[in-house]
Design a protein around this motif. Structure first.
Motif, PDB file in Angstrom:
ATOM      1  N   VAL A  70     -40.585 -52.624   9.717  1.00 21.46           N
ATOM      2  CA  VAL A  70     -40.311 -54.014  10.060  1.00 21.46           C
ATOM      3  C   VAL A  70     -38.838 -54.165  10.421  1.00 21.46           C
ATOM      4  CG1 VAL A  70     -40.403 -56.424   9.290  1.00 21.46           C
ATOM      5  CG2 VAL A  70     -42.074 -54.769   8.417  1.00 21.46           C
ATOM      6  N   CYS A  71     -38.584 -54.806  11.551  1.00 26.78           N
ATOM      7  CA  CYS A  71     -37.223 -55.065  12.023  1.00 26.78           C
ATOM      8  C   CYS A  71     -37.056 -56.552  12.273  1.00 26.78           C
ATOM      9  CB  CYS A  71     -36.956 -54.258  13.301  1.00 26.78           C
ATOM     10  SG  CYS A  71     -35.444 -54.718  14.165  1.00 26.78           S
ATOM     11  N   VAL A  72     -35.931 -57.106  11.840  1.00 27.18           N
ATOM     12  CA  VAL A  72     -35.613 -58.514  12.084  1.00 27.18           C
ATOM     13  C   VAL A  72     -34.300 -58.588  12.851  1.00 27.18           C
ATOM     14  CG1 VAL A  72     -35.153 -60.771  11.038  1.00 27.18           C
ATOM     15  CG2 VAL A  72     -36.736 -59.185   9.920  1.00 27.18           C
ATOM     16  N   VAL A  73     -34.287 -59.313  13.964  1.00 27.00           N
ATOM     17  CA  VAL A  73     -33.046 -59.542  14.702  1.00 27.00           C
ATOM     18  C   VAL A  73     -32.648 -60.999  14.550  1.00 27.00           C
ATOM     19  CG1 VAL A  73     -33.342 -57.684  16.370  1.00 27.00           C
ATOM     20  CG2 VAL A  73     -34.316 -59.922  16.870  1.00 27.00           C
ATOM     21  N   GLU A  74     -31.344 -61.240  14.528  1.00 34.21           N
ATOM     22  CA  GLU A  74     -30.807 -62.571  14.262  1.00 34.21           C
ATOM     23  C   GLU A  74     -29.571 -62.787  15.133  1.00 34.21           C
ATOM     24  OE1 GLU A  74     -29.437 -66.086  13.237  1.00 34.21           O
ATOM     25  OE2 GLU A  74     -31.411 -65.390  12.584  1.00 34.21           O
ATOM     26  N   LYS A  75     -29.492 -63.945  15.816  1.00 33.54           N
ATOM     27  CA  LYS A  75     -28.377 -64.192  16.722  1.00 33.54           C
ATOM     28  C   LYS A  75     -27.085 -64.556  16.011  1.00 33.54           C
ATOM     29  CE  LYS A  75     -29.852 -68.971  17.802  1.00 33.54           C
ATOM     30  NZ  LYS A  75     -28.754 -69.741  17.239  1.00 33.54           N
ATOM     31  N   ALA A  76     -27.166 -65.048  14.794  1.00 37.03           N
ATOM     32  CA  ALA A  76     -25.949 -65.404  14.061  1.00 37.03           C
ATOM     33  C   ALA A  76     -25.192 -64.161  13.615  1.00 37.03           C
ATOM     34  CB  ALA A  76     -26.300 -66.255  12.840  1.00 37.03           C
ATOM     35  N   ALA A  77     -23.894 -64.322  13.397  1.00 39.90           N
ATOM     36  CA  ALA A  77     -23.073 -63.196  12.948  1.00 39.90           C
ATOM     37  C   ALA A  77     -23.467 -62.722  11.563  1.00 39.90           C
ATOM     38  CB  ALA A  77     -21.593 -63.579  12.968  1.00 39.90           C
ATOM     39  N   GLU A  78     -23.972 -63.629  10.733  1.00 43.41           N
ATOM     40  CA  GLU A  78     -24.439 -63.297   9.391  1.00 43.41           C
ATOM     41  C   GLU A  78     -25.764 -64.007   9.154  1.00 43.41           C
ATOM     42  OE1 GLU A  78     -21.581 -64.413   6.495  1.00 43.41           O
ATOM     43  OE2 GLU A  78     -20.010 -63.063   7.239  1.00 43.41           O
ATOM     44  N   VAL A  79     -26.587 -63.421   8.325  1.00 47.82           N
ATOM     45  CA  VAL A  79     -27.837 -64.077   7.945  1.00 47.82           C
ATOM     46  C   VAL A  79     -27.505 -65.397   7.251  1.00 47.82           C
ATOM     47  CG1 VAL A  79     -29.839 -63.937   6.416  1.00 47.82           C
ATOM     48  CG2 VAL A  79     -29.171 -61.960   7.788  1.00 47.82           C
ATOM     49  N   GLY A  80     -28.100 -66.470   7.720  1.00 48.04           N
ATOM     50  CA  GLY A  80     -27.867 -67.796   7.140  1.00 48.04           C
ATOM     51  C   GLY A  80     -26.811 -68.614   7.848  1.00 48.04           C
ATOM     52  N   ALA A  81     -26.031 -68.003   8.746  1.00 48.30           N
ATOM     53  CA  ALA A  81     -24.908 -68.707   9.369  1.00 48.30           C
ATOM     54  C   ALA A  81     -25.332 -69.765  10.376  1.00 48.30           C
ATOM     55  CB  ALA A  81     -23.964 -67.705  10.032  1.00 48.30           C
ATOM     56  N   HIS A  82     -26.571 -69.709  10.868  1.00 45.43           N
ATOM     57  CA  HIS A  82     -27.071 -70.729  11.790  1.00 45.43           C
ATOM     58  C   HIS A  82     -28.126 -71.631  11.147  1.00 45.43           C
ATOM     59  CE1 HIS A  82     -25.867 -68.513  15.786  1.00 45.43           C
ATOM     60  NE2 HIS A  82     -24.837 -68.827  15.024  1.00 45.43           N
ATOM     61  N   ILE A  83     -28.258 -71.553   9.830  1.00 47.70           N
ATOM     62  CA  ILE A  83     -29.282 -72.341   9.139  1.00 47.70           C
ATOM     63  C   ILE A  83     -28.735 -73.712   8.769  1.00 47.70           C
ATOM     64  CG2 ILE A  83     -30.722 -72.495   7.084  1.00 47.70           C
ATOM     65  CD1 ILE A  83     -31.682 -70.408   9.072  1.00 47.70           C
ATOM     66  N   LEU A  84     -29.444 -74.753   9.211  1.00 47.44           N
ATOM     67  CA  LEU A  84     -29.084 -76.121   8.862  1.00 47.44           C
ATOM     68  C   LEU A  84     -30.360 -76.886   8.554  1.00 47.44           C
ATOM     69  CD1 LEU A  84     -26.491 -78.424  10.551  1.00 47.44           C
ATOM     70  CD2 LEU A  84     -28.801 -79.275  10.148  1.00 47.44           C
ATOM     71  N   SER A  85     -30.360 -77.555   7.431  1.00 45.69           N
ATOM     72  CA  SER A  85     -31.513 -78.361   7.040  1.00 45.69           C
ATOM     73  C   SER A  85     -31.065 -79.389   6.027  1.00 45.69           C
ATOM     74  CB  SER A  85     -32.591 -77.472   6.417  1.00 45.69           C
ATOM     75  OG  SER A  85     -33.709 -78.235   6.025  1.00 45.69           O
ATOM     76  N   GLY A  86     -31.878 -80.421   5.780  1.00 42.86           N
ATOM     77  CA  GLY A  86     -31.521 -81.530   4.910  1.00 42.86           C
ATOM     78  C   GLY A  86     -30.791 -81.199   3.609  1.00 42.86           C
ATOM     79  N   ASN A  87     -31.300 -80.640   2.567  1.00 47.28           N
ATOM     80  CA  ASN A  87     -32.596 -80.097   2.374  1.00 47.28           C
ATOM     81  C   ASN A  87     -33.074 -80.438   0.973  1.00 47.28           C
ATOM     82  OD1 ASN A  87     -34.546 -77.841   1.432  1.00 47.28           O
ATOM     83  ND2 ASN A  87     -34.448 -77.519   3.634  1.00 47.28           N
ATOM     84  N   VAL A  88     -34.149 -81.232   0.910  1.00 49.84           N
ATOM     85  CA  VAL A  88     -34.920 -81.328  -0.325  1.00 49.84           C
ATOM     86  C   VAL A  88     -36.062 -80.341  -0.160  1.00 49.84           C
ATOM     87  CG1 VAL A  88     -36.438 -82.772  -1.706  1.00 49.84           C
ATOM     88  CG2 VAL A  88     -34.274 -83.689  -0.892  1.00 49.84           C
ATOM     89  N   PHE A  89     -36.065 -79.339  -1.000  1.00 46.32           N
ATOM     90  CA  PHE A  89     -36.925 -78.178  -0.809  1.00 46.32           C
ATOM     91  C   PHE A  89     -38.145 -78.252  -1.711  1.00 46.32           C
ATOM     92  CE2 PHE A  89     -38.017 -73.705  -1.850  1.00 46.32           C
ATOM     93  CZ  PHE A  89     -38.301 -73.249  -0.567  1.00 46.32           C
ATOM     94  N   ASN A 147     -39.526 -81.148  -6.509  1.00 43.45           N
ATOM     95  CA  ASN A 147     -38.694 -80.582  -5.451  1.00 43.45           C
ATOM     96  C   ASN A 147     -37.239 -80.451  -5.895  1.00 43.45           C
ATOM     97  OD1 ASN A 147     -40.977 -80.558  -3.854  1.00 43.45           O
ATOM     98  ND2 ASN A 147     -40.507 -82.497  -2.847  1.00 43.45           N
ATOM     99  N   TYR A 148     -36.460 -79.731  -5.088  1.00 44.57           N
ATOM    100  CA  TYR A 148     -35.077 -79.426  -5.446  1.00 44.57           C
ATOM    101  C   TYR A 148     -34.142 -79.688  -4.271  1.00 44.57           C
ATOM    102  CZ  TYR A 148     -37.181 -76.990  -9.401  1.00 44.57           C
ATOM    103  OH  TYR A 148     -37.912 -76.693 -10.537  1.00 44.57           O
ATOM    104  N   ILE A 149     -32.939 -80.131  -4.579  1.00 41.82           N
ATOM    105  CA  ILE A 149     -31.900 -80.308  -3.563  1.00 41.82           C
ATOM    106  C   ILE A 149     -31.133 -78.992  -3.465  1.00 41.82           C
ATOM    107  CG2 ILE A 149     -29.832 -81.598  -2.916  1.00 41.82           C
ATOM    108  CD1 ILE A 149     -30.956 -83.906  -4.696  1.00 41.82           C
ATOM    109  N   ILE A 150     -31.125 -78.400  -2.268  1.00 48.21           N
ATOM    110  CA  ILE A 150     -30.564 -77.055  -2.134  1.00 48.21           C
ATOM    111  C   ILE A 150     -29.769 -76.927  -0.836  1.00 48.21           C
ATOM    112  CG2 ILE A 150     -32.602 -76.111  -3.301  1.00 48.21           C
ATOM    113  CD1 ILE A 150     -33.315 -74.823  -0.511  1.00 48.21           C
TER     114      ILE A 150
END
Length: 589
Positions: A70-89, A147-150
């Motif tokens: 399994v291979c995952v490619v990601e455009k951001a410089a780091e994993v998580g660097a382009h993640i944006l969400s509210g977020n109540v999870f 739910n949780y605020i994260i």
């Protein structure tokens, strides 16, 4: 290949250290044969869906004893660097993936873990007044018990670590620039974007040809409006039997505030002011331990008024007394924006095609009234992983499979049940705010989502088709930012950490067949791209030689929200991936 294999999950590789010098002509370089690597599964996007798919595949490998690469490619410089969400999870899918997620600290330790304790809904009647809705009047489907605020970005980083521990290869800083097809038209992988190309389109001495990552199955998990995902949706006509997807633009800030301003676990949503009754949207404000306020504003991109600025609406919203009191004395520490899917159940496309599938927000599993999609995105990816793992056991070398069992299994899961039960909430708002609120209450308390009818939000129409000529409206006079509660765009943009290599072709391209659309945009619609872009990418300047307004694209400002590919008149912008690692650098969004 060495550069790709040398990449680490935490950061993109330093390409200059691995530059390849060529003596042949530039055209030969740009069209030279790519090197390639083969996998069982390639996943595009290291977000909650992509990583959940990767983890589930490796869990199945451990359970059943059949190896899978399994291979995952990601455009951001780091994993998580382009993640944006509210977020109540909502942790439903996470609990299925890791039953002991709390003991493992997936959402942080006890000092950070913030369960929702208080749900508030406010109707803002004007710039100073509001009406609080009693919890008994809020439909049960909108409650946040359990739910949780994260920070979703932090959860994604945790998932990335878990995936790597299981043997998943993750390559940040390598965006998927092209979908690969075989001679029968089936998807057989992706090619990463070439790097080291100058603004003039010529190869620099740092040029590196993209890699072909070939796979028996390719899962697209790019999030809403992903470029490769949209390409396969168009190529295979996956929306033939669904509504056109509609979107909202979510703009978010993270504040650090005095602890006396914080009530950990408080969740506050608002609707009404500053938007008019025809415009779909609202706000969120979440209190997270120890001293953070997560605040944001979402505007449906099917709004009519070309003078409307979602960013400016957000800034003036923060001055409402029911909001400002939480921010006073604090500091805004992060800023970002991203589109979300708002088409709901009716806009879910066909999920599979020969050689691959759509998972997560690439397909669109957001629960619109809840404003939550992480849990459904993760579950869709887990179901896809299970279907793909089983299908690959009987794979025939050289023949691409369409894993149709994925769609069948997902339609029988709690994801479809949940989305179907709230399918008519958002479409009801096309008749205005009050009609939408009334119908939502009837559906939530009386019909319970069991109504035999299904509304369409806007059928096959696109969000850009809703924009009306500027002549039908008056310009909106937005208040100037005070620099304490509200800010100009460029001040906030600096808080996003956005950066792109300067000497590269613009990744925001005017479609050749729509080359005259910018003139129509400024003359007929007063250039709405100047106002809907939350990063000041687009502006019109005077051309002294022609006496006309001319479009300038400041691609280096782009926060990868994808709004321009949706709301431009006739969708005249083609959003493509920039050179690897470019874009925002979110830390806790």
């Amino acid at each position: 290949a060495a550069a790709l294999r040398g990449a680490r999950r935490g950061a993109a590789p330093v390409l200059r250290a691995q530059q390849r010098l060529f003596s042949s002509e530039a055209d030969d370089l740009l069209n030279s044969e790519r090197e390639g690597m083969d996998y069982d599964v390639v996943i595009v996007g290291a977000g909650p869906a992509g990583l959940s798919a990767a983890i589930r595949l490796k869990q199945l490998e451990a359970e059943k004893g059949r190896e899978i690469s399994v291979c995952v490619v990601e455009k951001a410089a780091e994993v998580g660097a382009h993640i944006l969400s509210g977020n109540v999870f909502q942790p439903t899918a996470l609990a299925e993936l890791f039953p002991d997620w709390k003991e493992q600290g997936a959402l942080g330790d006890e000092s950070q873990l913030t369960p929702v304790k208080d749900d508030r809904f406010l109707f803002l009647t004007n710039e100073t007044s509001s009406i609080s809705a009693p919890s008994i009047l809020i439909p049960p489907t909108l409650h946040n018990d359990g739910n949780y605020i994260i920070s979703l970005g932090k959860l994604v980083r945790w998932l990335g670590e878990k995936a790597e521990e299981m043997g998943v290869e993750i390559y940040p800083g390598f965006p998927a620039g092209e979908v690969l097809y075989d001679d029968k038209g089936a998807v057989v992988g992706i090619a990463t974007k070439d790097m080291g190309i100058g603004k003039d389109g010529q190869a620099k001495d740092t040029f590196m040809r993209g890699m072909e990552l070939r796979a028996k199955q390719t899962l697209f998990a790019e999030g809403a409006r992903g470029s490769c995902s949209e390409a396969v949706i168009k190529n295979f006509n996956l929306r033939a039997n669904s509504d056109m997807q509609s979107y909202g633009l979510g703009i978010k800030e993270v504040w650090e505030v005095p602890e006396e301003n914080i009530t950990p676990g408080l969740v506050q949503h608002t609707f009404g002011w500053p938007l008019d009754s025809k415009t779909y949207g609202g706000s969120f404000l979440y209190h997270m331990k120890p001293n953070k306020i997560l605040i944001g504003f979402v505007v449906g991109l099917d709004y009519e008024n070309p003078y409307l600025s979602p960013y400016q609406e957000f800034q003036r919203f923060k001055h409402h007394p029911s909001v400002k009191k939480y921010l006073e004395g604090g500091e805004c520490v992060s800023y970002g924006a991203r589109v979300i899917n708002e088409g709901g159940y009716q806009a879910i496309p066909k999920l599979t095609f020969p050689g691959g599938a759509l998972v997560g927000c690439s397909a669109g599993f957001l629960n619109v009234p809840k404003v939550k999609g992480s849990h459904t995105a993760m579950k869709s990816a887990m179901v896809a992983a299970e279907a793909v793992y089983d299908a690959l056991e009987n794979a025939v070398e050289g023949e691409a499979q369409e894993v149709t069992s994925y769609q069948a299994q997902l339609e029988n899961s709690w994801v479809y049940k949940e989305l179907k039960s709230v399918r008519n909430y958002a479409p009801a708002f096309k008749h205005g705010l009050y009609a939408g609120v009334l119908y939502s209450g009837i559906s939530g308390f009386v019909l319970r989502g069991m109504e035999p009818w299904t509304f369409s939000k806007h059928g096959k129409s696109r969000d850009c088709d809703a924009t009306k000529p500027a002549a039908e409206f008056q310009p909106i006079d937005y208040p100037k930012p005070d620099g304490k509660i509200s800010f100009d765009i460029l001040t906030n943009l600096a808080r996003s950490g956005t950066n792109h290599e300067g000497d590269q072709p613009s990744h925001l391209k005017i479609k050749p067949e729509l080359a005259d659309k910018p003139k129509e945009s400024i003359n007929k619609y007063a250039g709405p791209e100047q106002r809907f872009c939350p990063a000041k990418v687009y502006e019109y300047v005077d051309n002294d030689s022609t006496g006309e307004k001319e479009l300038v694209i400041n691609a280096q400002n782009c926060v990868h929200c994808k709004c321009c590919s949706i709301k431009m008149p006739d969708e005249y912008i083609n959003w493509t991936v920039p050179e690897g690692g470019g874009g925002p650098a979110y830390e806790a969004m």
